[in-house]
Design an enzyme around this catalytic site. Structure first.
Site, PDB file in Angstrom:
ATOM      1  CG  HIS A 162      68.115  49.706  65.706  1.00 22.00           C
ATOM      2  ND1 HIS A 162      68.025  49.145  66.953  1.00 22.00           N
ATOM      3  CD2 HIS A 162      67.483  48.852  64.870  1.00 22.00           C
ATOM      4  CE1 HIS A 162      67.380  47.995  66.871  1.00 22.00           C
ATOM      5  NE2 HIS A 162      67.040  47.798  65.611  1.00 22.00           N
ATOM      6  CE1 TYR A 185      73.204  49.931  76.136  1.00 22.71           C
ATOM      7  CE2 TYR A 185      71.569  50.600  74.509  1.00 22.71           C
ATOM      8  CZ  TYR A 185      72.810  50.079  74.821  1.00 22.71           C
ATOM      9  OH  TYR A 185      73.663  49.702  73.808  1.00 22.71           O
ATOM     10  N   PRO A 206      80.920  46.167  77.221  1.00 23.69           N
ATOM     11  CG  PRO A 206      79.596  44.267  77.467  1.00 23.69           C
ATOM     12  CD  PRO A 206      80.820  44.907  78.007  1.00 23.69           C
ATOM     13  CE  LYS A 239      81.162  54.278  70.765  1.00 24.94           C
ATOM     14  NZ  LYS A 239      79.901  53.952  70.092  1.00 24.94           N
ATOM     15  CE1 TYR A 297      74.391  52.583  72.281  1.00 23.12           C
ATOM     16  CE2 TYR A 297      73.912  52.579  69.929  1.00 23.12           C
ATOM     17  CZ  TYR A 297      73.911  51.932  71.153  1.00 23.12           C
ATOM     18  OH  TYR A 297      73.451  50.651  71.254  1.00 23.12           O
TER      19      TYR A 297
END
Length: 391
Positions: free
Chosen positions: A72, A201, A293, A297, A385
């Site tokens: 991704h 998100y 979550p 991580k 990220y």
């Protein structure tokens, strides 16, 4: 029994550590309280940072990941029915992430360990770590109905938050930092193709939602719910309806529905135990730290811990210097606290706190506006990220 490194826990951290040590010519024994089927099928994390992907490849455990995992190159943020893609490579110097479930990482590492590595004992319950301050620490454990002792030069506790390893650190030396959130995630697995090709998100006035996936034909989705929610209290139709509301946009995007095969509720908390080392006992992964979550991580932090330990032990083997082992806790905690910061930022920006005021709701939107309109803010999210440097 006798070995150089006694490893408690056969999750991804313990298994990867055994692999790294094997490749370096250092012997180890892994003790796991559960059976093999449980370890290979427990649904947990699914996002691998670039650094984790690189480590698995270098360790010889990346073949199936590269064949079946989904690379991704970005995520999508949704708020106020708007969509904004954060593209990673252009902001991070080429780094990305991989969607590849923790269960699959464990399967790969278990197969390698049983085929090439040292002893891996399933249904071997660690009862206590003894003599951590001595030169010969040991792990007392129960296997096949009898107690035994594993004598080691070093013990690494990869046995999670409820394991025995952390209990061997004297309370007088321990410092705990934690925050419990008043909400959790209702997560589902569904036999339906993902409704988007990257993770989404979503910040919504009704609460957070996340669209994720496990494969091109299996979707993984989450809803923010009160912390004490019973997953079975939600019908399948209610879950899909709520996901549709929270993920709604002003364009023609549509949510794909399908049979739900699994439901569960994940609690949300932040936790750090300092130090991560006591004598010859080293803590790794959830034994030392937990992150909500939202930032993806948890598994990646555990990988960073065991890579740091393995490098330090190899350094001692090659040079005779314990300098890197002595710095283990400090080295790991720098990365841990950055991950805690990022996970906290993502959690508080995207979730609706039941006690939040209208002012705080507006601040969430302002933070999202900043990310979507400022390259520096977007870059910080992308770099965080895709992962912080290991070591």
């Amino acid at each position: 029994m006798r070995t150089t490194v006694g490893i408690i826990g056969a999750g991804p951290a313990g298994l990867l550590l055994a692999r790294l040590l094997h490749n370096a010519g250092i012997d180890s024994v892994v003790l796991e309280s559960r059976d093999r089927a449980y370890v290979e099928h427990r649904q947990r994390a699914g996002i691998l940072e670039q650094g984790t992907v690189d480590v698995l490849r270098a360790a010889g455990a990346g073949e199936r990941m590269d064949r079946e995992g989904l690379r991704h190159d970005g995520i999508e943020l949704r708020f106020d029915r708007r969509r904004h893609r954060v593209g990673f490579p252009a902001l991070t110097g080429g780094r990305s992430v991989m969607v590849y479930a923790q269960t699959e990482v464990c399967k790969d590492l278990i197969a390698l360990q049983l085929d090439e590595g040292g002893p891996l004992l399933f249904e071997a319950e660690a009862l206590a770590v003894e003599g951590a301050e001595s030169d010969r620490p040991s792990i007392r454990f129960r296997h096949q109905g009898r107690e035994d002792v594993l004598e080691c030069d070093y013990v690494v506790g990869c046995d999670g938050f409820w394991g025995v390893a952390r209990k061997a650190v004297p309370a007088s030396l321990s410092r705990v930092f934690e925050r419990t959130y008043p909400f959790g995630w209702l997560g589902i697995l569904a036999d339906v193709a993902p409704s988007h090709d990257e993770l989404v998100y979503a910040r919504h006035d009704r609460g957070f939602a996340l669209l994720s996936m496990r494969s091109p034909s299996v979707s993984r989705l989450y809803l923010q719910v009160p912390a004490d929610t019973d997953a079975e209290a939600w019908s399948d139709e209610e879950i899909w309806d709520e996901l549709e509301r929270r993920l709604e946009t002003d364009d023609d995007w549509a949510l794909h529905r399908g049979p739900i095969t699994q439901k569960s509720v994940t609690p949300m908390r932040s936790y750090v135990h300092e130090p991560m080392r006591h004598g010859r006992l080293f803590l790794a992964g959830d034994a030392a730290h937990i992150v909500p979550p939202t930032g993806a991580k948890g598994l990646n932090l555990a990988v960073g811990d065991v890579v740091t330990f393995a490098r330090a032990l190899v350094h001692e083997k090659e040079t005779g210097s314990a300098e890197l082992l002595d710095a283990y806790s400090e080295t790991c905690l720098r990365r841990v606290w950055q991950a805690e910061r990022f996970s906290y930022d993502m959690t508080t920006m995207l979730h609706r706190d039941p006690d939040a005021t209208a002012f705080e709701g507006r601040l969430q939107l302002a933070r999202l506006d900043r990310i979507t309109s400022c390259r520096a803010a977007e870059t910080d999210l992308a770099e965080s990220y895709t992962g912080f440097p290991i070591g």
